[in-house]
Design a protein around this motif. Structure first.
Motif, PDB file in Angstrom:
ATOM      1  N   LYS A   2      16.727 -19.864 -31.391  1.00 53.40           N
ATOM      2  CA  LYS A   2      16.338 -20.189 -30.024  1.00 53.40           C
ATOM      3  C   LYS A   2      14.998 -19.547 -29.692  1.00 53.40           C
ATOM      4  O   LYS A   2      14.726 -18.416 -30.081  1.00 53.40           O
ATOM      5  N   LYS A   3      14.167 -20.262 -28.961  1.00 52.27           N
ATOM      6  CA  LYS A   3      12.896 -19.694 -28.511  1.00 52.27           C
ATOM      7  C   LYS A   3      13.015 -19.408 -27.024  1.00 52.27           C
ATOM      8  O   LYS A   3      13.228 -20.311 -26.223  1.00 52.27           O
ATOM      9  N   LYS A   8       4.951 -14.536 -27.820  1.00 50.71           N
ATOM     10  CA  LYS A   8       5.697 -13.928 -28.923  1.00 50.71           C
ATOM     11  C   LYS A   8       6.220 -12.540 -28.600  1.00 50.71           C
ATOM     12  O   LYS A   8       7.312 -12.168 -29.041  1.00 50.71           O
ATOM     13  N   ASP A   9       5.481 -11.756 -27.811  1.00 46.03           N
ATOM     14  CA  ASP A   9       5.936 -10.410 -27.468  1.00 46.03           C
ATOM     15  C   ASP A   9       7.149 -10.452 -26.546  1.00 46.03           C
ATOM     16  O   ASP A   9       8.097  -9.683 -26.722  1.00 46.03           O
ATOM     17  N   ILE A  10       7.135 -11.351 -25.566  1.00 47.69           N
ATOM     18  CA  ILE A  10       8.277 -11.500 -24.670  1.00 47.69           C
ATOM     19  C   ILE A  10       9.486 -11.996 -25.454  1.00 47.69           C
ATOM     20  O   ILE A  10      10.606 -11.505 -25.270  1.00 47.69           O
ATOM     21  N   HIS A  11       9.264 -12.942 -26.361  1.00 50.33           N
ATOM     22  CA  HIS A  11      10.353 -13.468 -27.186  1.00 50.33           C
ATOM     23  C   HIS A  11      11.001 -12.355 -28.012  1.00 50.33           C
ATOM     24  O   HIS A  11      12.223 -12.236 -28.062  1.00 50.33           O
ATOM     25  N   GLN A  12      10.196 -11.522 -28.659  1.00 50.67           N
ATOM     26  CA  GLN A  12      10.723 -10.432 -29.482  1.00 50.67           C
ATOM     27  C   GLN A  12      11.480  -9.418 -28.644  1.00 50.67           C
ATOM     28  O   GLN A  12      12.525  -8.911 -29.068  1.00 50.67           O
ATOM     29  N   ILE A  14      13.092 -10.009 -25.813  1.00 51.82           N
ATOM     30  CA  ILE A  14      14.363 -10.613 -25.420  1.00 51.82           C
ATOM     31  C   ILE A  14      15.347 -10.590 -26.580  1.00 51.82           C
ATOM     32  O   ILE A  14      16.535 -10.318 -26.389  1.00 51.82           O
ATOM     33  N   CYS A  15      14.877 -10.849 -27.801  1.00 53.50           N
ATOM     34  CA  CYS A  15      15.758 -10.790 -28.974  1.00 53.50           C
ATOM     35  C   CYS A  15      16.367  -9.399 -29.136  1.00 53.50           C
ATOM     36  O   CYS A  15      17.560  -9.260 -29.434  1.00 53.50           O
ATOM     37  N   LYS A  16      15.560  -8.363 -28.915  1.00 54.96           N
ATOM     38  CA  LYS A  16      16.073  -6.983 -29.011  1.00 54.96           C
ATOM     39  C   LYS A  16      17.093  -6.701 -27.913  1.00 54.96           C
ATOM     40  O   LYS A  16      18.112  -6.050 -28.153  1.00 54.96           O
ATOM     41  N   LEU A  17      16.826  -7.191 -26.702  1.00 59.41           N
ATOM     42  CA  LEU A  17      17.744  -6.953 -25.593  1.00 59.41           C
ATOM     43  C   LEU A  17      19.074  -7.668 -25.804  1.00 59.41           C
ATOM     44  O   LEU A  17      20.132  -7.118 -25.472  1.00 59.41           O
ATOM     45  N   ILE A  18      19.041  -8.864 -26.357  1.00 58.16           N
ATOM     46  CA  ILE A  18      20.280  -9.602 -26.608  1.00 58.16           C
ATOM     47  C   ILE A  18      21.151  -8.866 -27.617  1.00 58.16           C
ATOM     48  O   ILE A  18      22.379  -8.855 -27.494  1.00 58.16           O
ATOM     49  N   LYS A  19      20.527  -8.202 -28.580  1.00 57.73           N
ATOM     50  CA  LYS A  19      21.291  -7.402 -29.548  1.00 57.73           C
ATOM     51  C   LYS A  19      21.934  -6.190 -28.878  1.00 57.73           C
ATOM     52  O   LYS A  19      22.890  -5.623 -29.406  1.00 57.73           O
ATOM     53  N   ASN A  20      21.412  -5.794 -27.705  1.00 56.03           N
ATOM     54  CA  ASN A  20      21.955  -4.658 -26.954  1.00 56.03           C
ATOM     55  C   ASN A  20      22.807  -5.112 -25.768  1.00 56.03           C
ATOM     56  O   ASN A  20      22.782  -4.499 -24.701  1.00 56.03           O
ATOM     57  N   ASN A  21      23.543  -6.212 -25.939  1.00 58.50           N
ATOM     58  CA  ASN A  21      24.524  -6.720 -24.968  1.00 58.50           C
ATOM     59  C   ASN A  21      23.936  -7.315 -23.700  1.00 58.50           C
ATOM     60  O   ASN A  21      24.630  -7.430 -22.700  1.00 58.50           O
ATOM     61  N   LYS A  50      -2.309 -12.915 -18.468  1.00 55.04           N
ATOM     62  CA  LYS A  50      -2.475 -12.083 -19.667  1.00 55.04           C
ATOM     63  C   LYS A  50      -1.680 -10.783 -19.583  1.00 55.04           C
ATOM     64  O   LYS A  50      -1.423 -10.154 -20.591  1.00 55.04           O
ATOM     65  N   ARG A  51      -1.269 -10.401 -18.383  1.00 48.87           N
ATOM     66  CA  ARG A  51      -0.462  -9.191 -18.217  1.00 48.87           C
ATOM     67  C   ARG A  51       1.035  -9.501 -18.120  1.00 48.87           C
ATOM     68  O   ARG A  51       1.825  -8.648 -17.744  1.00 48.87           O
ATOM     69  N   ALA A  52       1.431 -10.694 -18.480  1.00 46.79           N
ATOM     70  CA  ALA A  52       2.828 -11.127 -18.322  1.00 46.79           C
ATOM     71  C   ALA A  52       3.790 -10.226 -19.103  1.00 46.79           C
ATOM     72  O   ALA A  52       4.835  -9.837 -18.574  1.00 46.79           O
ATOM     73  N   PHE A  53       3.445  -9.875 -20.341  1.00 48.60           N
ATOM     74  CA  PHE A  53       4.334  -9.029 -21.131  1.00 48.60           C
ATOM     75  C   PHE A  53       4.475  -7.646 -20.508  1.00 48.60           C
ATOM     76  O   PHE A  53       5.572  -7.106 -20.422  1.00 48.60           O
ATOM     77  N   ILE A  54       3.389  -7.080 -20.056  1.00 49.79           N
ATOM     78  CA  ILE A  54       3.419  -5.750 -19.437  1.00 49.79           C
ATOM     79  C   ILE A  54       4.281  -5.778 -18.176  1.00 49.79           C
ATOM     80  O   ILE A  54       5.132  -4.915 -17.979  1.00 49.79           O
TER      81      ILE A  54
END
Length: 64
Positions: A2-3, A8-12, A14-21, A50-54
């Protein structure tokens, strides 16, 4: 796979957060991320700032 966001930074992150419930829910225009404690955050699907990830990571720090 799933994307969650075109950024890419926001995606990564979110992937880490999903692994943490955390829970991800796809809505009509934006996604919704829910913390294990019940707080929700709107996920930018295609951020133009450009500051969306931050800004997104700061929102997560405030709710976690």
């Amino acid at each position: 796979m799933k994307k969650y966001s075109s950024d890419k930074d926001i995606h990564q992150l979110i992937c880490k957060l999903i692994k943490n419930n955390w829970q991800y829910q796809r809505r009509k225009k934006h996604g919704r991320l829910s913390s294990p404690s019940g707080f929700t955050i709107t996920v930018p699907g295609s951020p133009s700032d450009k500051r969306a990830f931050i800004n997104f990571s700061k929102d997560i720090e405030r709710t976690a």
